[in-house]
Design a protein around this motif. Structure first.
Motif, PDB file in Angstrom:
ATOM      1  N   UNK A 162       0.822  -1.210   0.000  1.00 57.79           N
ATOM      2  CA  UNK A 162       0.000   0.000   0.000  1.00 57.79           C
ATOM      3  C   UNK A 162       0.856   1.260   0.000  1.00 57.79           C
ATOM      4  N   UNK A 163       1.926   1.260   0.792  1.00 54.48           N
ATOM      5  CA  UNK A 163       2.735   2.472   0.931  1.00 54.48           C
ATOM      6  C   UNK A 163       4.178   2.317   0.459  1.00 54.48           C
ATOM      7  N   UNK A 164       4.495   1.167  -0.122  1.00 54.51           N
ATOM      8  CA  UNK A 164       5.866   0.918  -0.552  1.00 54.51           C
ATOM      9  C   UNK A 164       5.885   0.160  -1.873  1.00 54.51           C
ATOM     10  N   UNK A 165       6.997   0.297  -2.597  1.00 56.65           N
ATOM     11  CA  UNK A 165       7.203  -0.440  -3.839  1.00 56.65           C
ATOM     12  C   UNK A 165       8.602  -1.048  -3.823  1.00 56.65           C
ATOM     13  N   UNK A 166       8.681  -2.329  -4.155  1.00 57.08           N
ATOM     14  CA  UNK A 166       9.964  -3.037  -4.204  1.00 57.08           C
ATOM     15  C   UNK A 166      10.449  -3.041  -5.653  1.00 57.08           C
ATOM     16  N   UNK A 167      11.664  -2.514  -5.864  1.00 57.58           N
ATOM     17  CA  UNK A 167      12.169  -2.319  -7.214  1.00 57.58           C
ATOM     18  C   UNK A 167      13.443  -3.109  -7.486  1.00 57.58           C
ATOM     19  N   UNK A 168      13.591  -3.501  -8.762  1.00 61.51           N
ATOM     20  CA  UNK A 168      14.897  -3.891  -9.286  1.00 61.51           C
ATOM     21  C   UNK A 168      15.429  -2.670 -10.026  1.00 61.51           C
ATOM     22  N   UNK A 169      16.640  -2.264  -9.697  1.00 66.35           N
ATOM     23  CA  UNK A 169      17.212  -1.041 -10.257  1.00 66.35           C
ATOM     24  C   UNK A 169      18.511  -1.368 -10.980  1.00 66.35           C
ATOM     25  N   UNK A 170      18.645  -0.846 -12.184  1.00 62.41           N
ATOM     26  CA  UNK A 170      19.887  -1.009 -12.945  1.00 62.41           C
ATOM     27  C   UNK A 170      20.470   0.374 -13.211  1.00 62.41           C
ATOM     28  N   UNK A 171      21.747   0.548 -12.928  1.00 62.82           N
ATOM     29  CA  UNK A 171      22.377   1.847 -13.185  1.00 62.82           C
ATOM     30  C   UNK A 171      23.383   1.714 -14.321  1.00 62.82           C
ATOM     31  N   UNK A 172      23.294   2.662 -15.245  1.00 68.07           N
ATOM     32  CA  UNK A 172      24.223   2.687 -16.366  1.00 68.07           C
ATOM     33  C   UNK A 172      25.464   3.496 -16.058  1.00 68.07           C
ATOM     34  N   UNK A 173      25.417   4.229 -14.935  1.00 68.74           N
ATOM     35  CA  UNK A 173      26.562   5.020 -14.471  1.00 68.74           C
ATOM     36  C   UNK A 173      26.708   4.762 -12.978  1.00 68.74           C
ATOM     37  N   UNK A 174      27.776   5.242 -12.387  1.00 70.88           N
ATOM     38  CA  UNK A 174      28.001   4.991 -10.968  1.00 70.88           C
ATOM     39  C   UNK A 174      28.305   6.261 -10.205  1.00 70.88           C
ATOM     40  N   UNK A 175      27.409   7.218 -10.251  1.00 71.36           N
ATOM     41  CA  UNK A 175      27.626   8.487  -9.557  1.00 71.36           C
ATOM     42  C   UNK A 175      27.368   8.337  -8.053  1.00 71.36           C
ATOM     43  N   UNK A 176      27.963   9.214  -7.283  1.00 68.43           N
ATOM     44  CA  UNK A 176      27.780   9.192  -5.833  1.00 68.43           C
ATOM     45  C   UNK A 176      26.296   9.312  -5.474  1.00 68.43           C
ATOM     46  N   UNK A 177      25.797   8.362  -4.686  1.00 69.62           N
ATOM     47  CA  UNK A 177      24.408   8.364  -4.201  1.00 69.62           C
ATOM     48  C   UNK A 177      23.403   8.317  -5.352  1.00 69.62           C
ATOM     49  N   UNK A 178      23.798   7.841  -6.521  1.00 68.27           N
ATOM     50  CA  UNK A 178      22.953   7.983  -7.713  1.00 68.27           C
ATOM     51  C   UNK A 178      21.533   7.441  -7.530  1.00 68.27           C
ATOM     52  N   UNK A 179      21.403   6.190  -7.104  1.00 66.56           N
ATOM     53  CA  UNK A 179      20.076   5.599  -6.959  1.00 66.56           C
ATOM     54  C   UNK A 179      19.267   6.361  -5.914  1.00 66.56           C
ATOM     55  N   UNK A 180      19.898   6.663  -4.812  1.00 64.03           N
ATOM     56  CA  UNK A 180      19.206   7.345  -3.719  1.00 64.03           C
ATOM     57  C   UNK A 180      18.697   8.717  -4.159  1.00 64.03           C
ATOM     58  N   UNK A 181      19.524   9.486  -4.841  1.00 66.56           N
ATOM     59  CA  UNK A 181      19.122  10.837  -5.219  1.00 66.56           C
ATOM     60  C   UNK A 181      18.120  10.817  -6.376  1.00 66.56           C
ATOM     61  N   UNK A 182      18.307   9.918  -7.345  1.00 68.88           N
ATOM     62  CA  UNK A 182      17.357   9.847  -8.459  1.00 68.88           C
ATOM     63  C   UNK A 182      15.959   9.465  -7.970  1.00 68.88           C
ATOM     64  N   UNK A 183      15.880   8.460  -7.098  1.00 69.49           N
ATOM     65  CA  UNK A 183      14.574   8.033  -6.612  1.00 69.49           C
ATOM     66  C   UNK A 183      13.951   9.087  -5.699  1.00 69.49           C
ATOM     67  N   UNK A 184      14.771   9.725  -4.881  1.00 70.95           N
ATOM     68  CA  UNK A 184      14.257  10.780  -4.003  1.00 70.95           C
ATOM     69  C   UNK A 184      13.730  11.959  -4.809  1.00 70.95           C
ATOM     70  N   UNK A 185      14.498  12.398  -5.801  1.00 73.38           N
ATOM     71  CA  UNK A 185      14.062  13.524  -6.613  1.00 73.38           C
ATOM     72  C   UNK A 185      12.869  13.162  -7.484  1.00 73.38           C
ATOM     73  N   UNK A 186      12.594  11.850  -7.600  1.00 72.17           N
ATOM     74  CA  UNK A 186      11.409  11.376  -8.314  1.00 72.17           C
ATOM     75  C   UNK A 186      10.238  11.176  -7.343  1.00 72.17           C
TER      76      UNK A 186
END
Length: 296
Positions: free
Chosen positions: A217-241
């Motif tokens: 209801x309040x969460x989504x479980x994701x498989x995430x693939x990154x094409x680059x390896x920037x600092x905090x990339x997944x965390x910041x992209x998902x947060x800004x989304x």
């Protein structure tokens, strides 16, 4: 070491005052001394943000400089794969990959040196063998080079984006759609220097692709693939989304951390071995994250 704040220093932060008076020492070392209580203002410990009024007596007790080389340390190490060139380890959450920012013991590098003795020197004396990194509270698979030839081989694959990195992330809210991609540059936040942001037009190119594995209801479980390896990339992209990683208070998560960590795990990596041929290494979801999902 005794210093006195002059009238002209009125209004300055303690850490800024120290940087100006002690230019021979780096900002990070001075801040470490403040945090460790090695800097006293009128005989009492003070925070780096302490505002001077002028006339204060400031005592500084310098600490010994950090080691110039990483040292072996007997620490638990979960090895997923190893050969003469490459080691793949399952890094636990809470363990720093290499020395830095006041941390010189208890790192993954310390554990690797104890187990293997020598590693690639291409990364420097404090980061032997390290080709890429994971955040402290991110668990999962990480590659290590045992020699310089292997280091160059792996580094070239990372640079050309040939390495396939798959993460599992639990995020807050319900993701719109079943899959998607986020392609926005990542740069250090101009005000909050411990964070990154993808809300500016500047920065380094970054690509994050995701697909839904399961919904609550309040969460989504994701498989995430990154094409680059920037600092905090997944965390910041998902947060800004507007879907921060669960438990990641640095990037706006409302849900509390569990076991001192947020929910991000490096589950799988695929690369070419220096000796030839592709290899996929997987790290199972840690028990604390299994329990997190079971509690939803």
């Amino acid at each position: 070491m005794l210093l006195t704040a002059e009238p002209a220093d009125t209004g300055k932060r303690l850490d800024h005052f120290l940087q100006q008076r002690l230019p021979a020492f780096s900002r990070s070392r001075l801040q470490e001394w403040v945090k460790a209580g090695r800097v006293l203002v009128n005989g009492a410990a003070a925070k780096a943000s302490f505002t001077l009024r002028g006339g204060e007596r400031i005592e500084v007790e310098p600490a010994a400089p950090p080691p110039l080389r990483a040292e072996p340390e007997d620490l638990p190490l979960d090895v997923l794969y190893e050969d003469a060139d490459v080691i793949a380890v399952n890094k636990p959450a809470g363990m720093v990959v290499h020395a830095g920012a006041g941390r010189h013991e208890g790192t993954l590098v310390n554990a690797l040196l104890h187990r293997y003795g020598g590693l690639s020197e291409s990364g420097g004396p404090l980061r032997p063998g390290i080709v890429h990194r994971l955040d402290r509270e991110t668990s999962g698979v990480l590659l290590v080079a045992r020699n310089d030839v292997a280091h160059r081989h792996l580094a070239a694959q990372f640079a050309s984006r040939q390495v396939k990195k798959i993460y599992w992330a639990l995020v807050e809210g319900s993701m719109r759609g079943e899959a998607g991609r986020i392609e926005r540059p990542v740069v250090r936040h101009p005000e909050h220097r411990h964070r990154m942001t993808s809300r500016l037009e500047t920065g380094r190119a970054a690509l994050t692709e995701w697909r839904v594995l399961r919904r609550w209801e309040n969460f989504t479980f994701l498989e995430v693939r990154i094409g680059t390896g920037r600092t905090h990339q997944i965390r910041v992209h998902l947060s800004d989304n507007r879907h921060p990683v669960a438990g990641d208070r640095v990037y706006g998560a409302k849900s509390p951390p569990r076991g001192g960590r947020f929910f991000l795990h490096a589950a799988r990596i695929t690369f070419d071995l220096p000796g030839g041929g592709p290899l996929t290494v997987e790290a199972p979801l840690p028990g604390e994250l299994e329990e997190w999902l079971a509690a939803l």
